[in-house]
Scaffold this motif. Structure first.
Motif, PDB file in Angstrom:
ATOM      1  N   MET A  60       2.318   1.503  10.300  1.00  0.00           N
ATOM      2  CA  MET A  60       2.214   2.536  11.328  1.00  0.00           C
ATOM      3  C   MET A  60       3.070   2.194  12.545  1.00  0.00           C
ATOM      4  N   LEU A  61       3.159   0.923  12.890  1.00  0.00           N
ATOM      5  CA  LEU A  61       4.006   0.527  14.011  1.00  0.00           C
ATOM      6  C   LEU A  61       5.491   0.691  13.670  1.00  0.00           C
ATOM      7  N   ASP A  62       5.838   0.463  12.412  1.00  0.00           N
ATOM      8  CA  ASP A  62       7.231   0.640  11.986  1.00  0.00           C
ATOM      9  C   ASP A  62       7.657   2.102  12.026  1.00  0.00           C
ATOM     10  N   ILE A  85       0.841  -1.191   0.000  1.00  0.00           N
ATOM     11  CA  ILE A  85       0.000   0.000   0.000  1.00  0.00           C
ATOM     12  C   ILE A  85       0.875   1.239   0.000  1.00  0.00           C
ATOM     13  N   ARG A  86       0.339   2.305  -0.553  1.00  0.00           N
ATOM     14  CA  ARG A  86       1.041   3.590  -0.567  1.00  0.00           C
ATOM     15  C   ARG A  86       0.253   4.566   0.292  1.00  0.00           C
ATOM     16  N   TRP A  87       0.957   5.255   1.176  1.00  0.00           N
ATOM     17  CA  TRP A  87       0.329   6.233   2.050  1.00  0.00           C
ATOM     18  C   TRP A  87       0.322   7.592   1.361  1.00  0.00           C
ATOM     19  N   LYS A  88      -0.790   8.276   1.450  1.00  0.00           N
ATOM     20  CA  LYS A  88      -0.926   9.598   0.850  1.00  0.00           C
ATOM     21  C   LYS A  88      -0.521  10.707   1.814  1.00  0.00           C
ATOM     22  N   LEU A 106       0.558  12.072  10.294  1.00  0.00           N
ATOM     23  CA  LEU A 106      -0.596  11.196  10.438  1.00  0.00           C
ATOM     24  C   LEU A 106      -1.135  11.255  11.873  1.00  0.00           C
ATOM     25  N   ASP A 107      -2.424  11.375  12.010  1.00  0.00           N
ATOM     26  CA  ASP A 107      -3.070  11.413  13.326  1.00  0.00           C
ATOM     27  C   ASP A 107      -3.188   9.984  13.853  1.00  0.00           C
ATOM     28  N   TYR A 108      -2.257   9.580  14.715  1.00  0.00           N
ATOM     29  CA  TYR A 108      -2.234   8.208  15.222  1.00  0.00           C
ATOM     30  C   TYR A 108      -3.417   7.935  16.151  1.00  0.00           C
TER      31      TYR A 108
END
Length: 229
Positions: free
Chosen positions: A106-108, A66-69, A75-77
């Motif tokens: 997200m964990l990475d 997946i690619r994050w935009k 990013l609001d965790y």
């Protein structure tokens, strides 16, 4: 009701069934502890379908990703990490893939942003484990191992919630694939529930601090410390 000698046949388990000449008509129904409990479509799926999650699929010959935009720093965790954890309940493609890959990404990359969000992850974790779905449980336990290693004190922050998430561990700890090639294949892919539970509990103990073992032992009495080996 048919007669059995001089006694009578009775259902399980009224007082009558304990009589000297009584026989049980049939065994009591299974409690269904290991029965799968399918979950409804999650908010993760609904938000993805409405394009309110900043990811998209990228196709590669060696495997899709997946690619994050949005950059992880922006990013609001507090919003997205619990949302992706909720998506771990999904069993339908591609939502299960997006949720799992997104959580690991997200964990990475979360660093210190992860620790404050831990309390918000407990209900999604518990819900995923309570599905009793083999694939969902295995995926969730691998995520839990990653979670406690993802940042300083994250493992310790999870300890107070062991009573909420380890009940299923105790139930399934000795539930492995039966025999033969299936168990070997499951071990190779890390999809053997019993082995994954043991592995996850050991990770909890190593990263959970001084109170981790006693809290694990309270919920999973058969667990033996890995720190004394």
């Amino acid at each position: 009701m048919s007669r059995l000698g001089e006694g009578s046949q009775s259902r399980a388990f009224p007082a009558k069934a304990t009589g000297k000449n009584s026989a049980v008509a049939y065994p009591p129904p299974s409690a269904g502890a290991f029965r799968e409990r399918p979950s409804k479509p999650t908010n993760f799926r609904k938000l993805y379908e409405s394009r309110d999650i900043p990811i998209q699929m990228e196709y590669h010959p060696r495997g899709n990703t997946i690619r994050w935009k949005v950059e992880f720093e922006k990013l609001d965790y507090h919003h997205y990490l619990p949302l992706f954890f909720e998506g771990l309940c999904e069993t339908v493609a591609p939502y299960n893939f997006y949720a799992c890959k997104g959580v690991h990404d997200m964990l990475d990359n979360g660093g210190p942003k992860i620790l404050p969000v831990v309390p918000q992850l407990i209900i999604p974790i518990r819900n995923a484990l309570n599905t009793r779905n083999h694939d969902v449980m295995c995926t969730t336990m691998k995520v839990l191992q990653h979670l406690v290693k993802s940042g300083d004190q994250v493992g310790e922050a999870l300890v107070p919630y062991f009573r909420q998430i380890l009940r299923v561990f105790s139930m399934f700890k000795n539930k492995n694939v039966n025999t033969g090639d299936a168990i070997v294949y499951g071990q190779q892919r890390r999809e053997n529930i019993g082995d994954l539970i043991q592995e996850t509990l050991e990770t909890f103990e190593r990263y959970g601090g001084k109170d981790s073992f006693i809290n694990i032992k309270y919920m999973v009495p058969t667990y033996q410390s890995c720190m004394t080996r």
